[in-house]
Design an enzyme around this catalytic site. Structure first.
Site, PDB file in Angstrom:
ATOM      1  CG  ASP A  23      -0.341  -0.120   2.528  1.00  0.00           C
ATOM      2  OD1 ASP A  23       0.899  -0.189   2.613  1.00  0.00           O
ATOM      3  OD2 ASP A  23      -1.086  -0.158   3.531  1.00  0.00           O
ATOM      4  CB  SER A  24       4.558   1.667   0.160  1.00  0.00           C
ATOM      5  OG  SER A  24       4.823   0.475  -0.564  1.00  0.00           O
TER       6      SER A  24
ATOM      7  CE  LYS B 121       2.823  -5.950   4.032  1.00  0.00           C
ATOM      8  NZ  LYS B 121       2.350  -4.992   5.091  1.00  0.00           N
TER       9      LYS B 121
ATOM     10  CD  GLU C 169       0.344  -1.976   8.527  1.00  0.00           C
ATOM     11  OE1 GLU C 169      -0.035  -1.304   9.512  1.00  0.00           O
ATOM     12  OE2 GLU C 169       0.896  -1.478   7.538  1.00  0.00           O
TER      13      GLU C 169
ATOM     14  CD  GLU D 130       7.827  -0.744   8.406  1.00  0.00           C
ATOM     15  OE1 GLU D 130       8.115   0.383   7.960  1.00  0.00           O
ATOM     16  OE2 GLU D 130       6.794  -1.368   8.072  1.00  0.00           O
TER      17      GLU D 130
END
Length: 283
Positions: A57-58, A126, A128, A195
Site C-alpha cells: 500500500d506504499s 498481507k 498489519e 518493521e
C-alpha cells in the site's frame, strides 16, 4: 562453446512458481529476498531475483504522492496487483490489504481478501496487526487464503502510535511485539514482516517464532529482507536509516532528461537515424 539441444532445453525451463508454502519452508535456511512492486515492467525486472514481490500500500506514497498509506483503497490495490502479476513469473506475489479493508470483522477481511486474490492472480495477502488480528488471520488461513503478517512498526497505525519511530529500543517494549509475532504465526500466517525494531529484538523474534521473519529496518538477524524498491534505487531525496541505496537512479534520470531537453532545444534530436523517409526514396 556450442550449446547442445539438451543444454538449451535445460536453460529454457521456467523457474518453479514460489508459493506461500515454499516461503514458509525457507525458515532458517537461505535468506528470503523480497522487494515491492507496483507496475508490470518493474515486476518483470525484479522477478528473477526475488522470492517474494509485495504489492505494498506504499504505492500511495511512491506513485501517487500521498502523505501516508491511509488513502489507498481495495480497487487501487487490485489494479496494481494485476499489473505486477502480469510481470512476475516465479516470485510469490503478495498484496497488501489497505487500511479499512479488514479491521471491522473477519468476514469483511475474507470478502476483500478473496476478491483481491481472485481478481489479480496473486498468491497471498498481507495485513498489519498482532494479537488483535490473530482471529482474522486464523479465519482467512482456514479458508484457503495465505496471509503474510506485519508487526512492529505498522504504517497503517502511525497515528495511534505517535509516528514512524523505531519500536523496541528499550527492553520494556519487547514483550508486546514478541507476543504479536507469535500470535500471528500461531494463527496461520506463513511469514511475518517485522518493521522498524532494534536488532536484539529482531534476533529474539526470529529465534522464537517458527515462521520466517522478514525484516525491514530490523537487521540481518531476520530470515529475509524487504525494501521499497524505489528507496533502494535512490529515486527519493529522503533516505530512511535502514535503507541502503544500491544506485542513484533519481540522479541518473534527471541527467538523461536534461540531455534530452538540451538536444530538443538545439534540434539535435531527432537526428536523421530517428526519422522516417518516403518509401522508394533514393536516400
Amino acid at each position: 562453446m556450442s550449446t547442445t539441444p539438451k543444454d538449451t532445453a535445460i536453460d529454457a525451463r521456467p523457474k518453479r512458481q514460489q508459493t506461500a508454502k515454499n516461503i514458509r519452508a525457507m525458515k532458517g535456511s537461505t535468506p528470503i529476498v523480497c522487494l515491492t512492486a507496483y507496475i508490470t515492467p518493474m515486476a518483470a525486472r525484479l522477478d528473477k531475483h526475488c522470492d517474494l514481490l509485495l504489492v505494498g500500500d506504499s504505492v500511495g506514497m511512491v506513485l501517487y504522492g500521498m502523505d501516508s498509506t491511509l488513502g489507498v483503497d481495495v480497487d487501487t490495490m487490485i489494479r496494481h496487483g494485476r499489473a505486477v502479476c502480469r510481470g512476475a513469473k516465479q516470485a510469490l506475489v503478495v498484496i497488501d490489504m489497505p487500511f479499512g479493508s479488514y479491521e471491522e470483522t473477519k468476514e469483511q477481511a475474507f470478502r476483500n481478501a478473496a476478491r483481491m486474490l481472485s481478481e489479480t492472480g496473486a498468491g497471498a495477502v498481507k495485513l498489519e496487526g498482532g494479537i488483535e488480528m490473530a482471529e482474522t488471520v486464523r479465519f482467512l488461513a482456514h479458508r484457503g487464503i495465505p496471509v503474510l503478517g506485519h508487526v512492529g512498526l505498522m504504517p497503517q497505525s502511525v497515528h495511534a502510535h505517535g509516528g514512524y519511530g523505531a519500536r523496541g529500543r528499550s527492553v520494556d517494549e519487547w514483550q508486546p511485539i514478541i507476543e504479536d509475532a507469535k500470535a500471528i504465526a500461531e494463527a496461520g500466517a506463513f511469514a511475518v514482516v517485522l518493521e522498524g525494531v532494534a536488532e536484539p529484538l529482531a534476533r529474539k523474534v526470529t529465534e522464537e517464532v517458527d515462521v520466517p521473519i522478514i525484516g525491514i529496518g530490523a537487521s540481518n538477524a531476520c530470515d529475509g529482507q524487504i525494501l521499497v524498491t524505489e528507496d533502494m534505487l535512490g529515486l527519493f531525496a529522503i533516505n530512511p536509516k535502514f535503507v541502503k541505496r544500491y544506485m542513484e537512479l533519481g540522479a541518473a534520470i534527471e541527467e538523461a532528461i536534461g540531455a534530452y531537453a538540451g538536444e530538443v532545444r538545439c534540434r539535435a534530436f531527432p537526428a536523421e537515424e530517428h526519422t522516417y523517409k518516403m518509401r522508394g526514396a533514393n536516400s
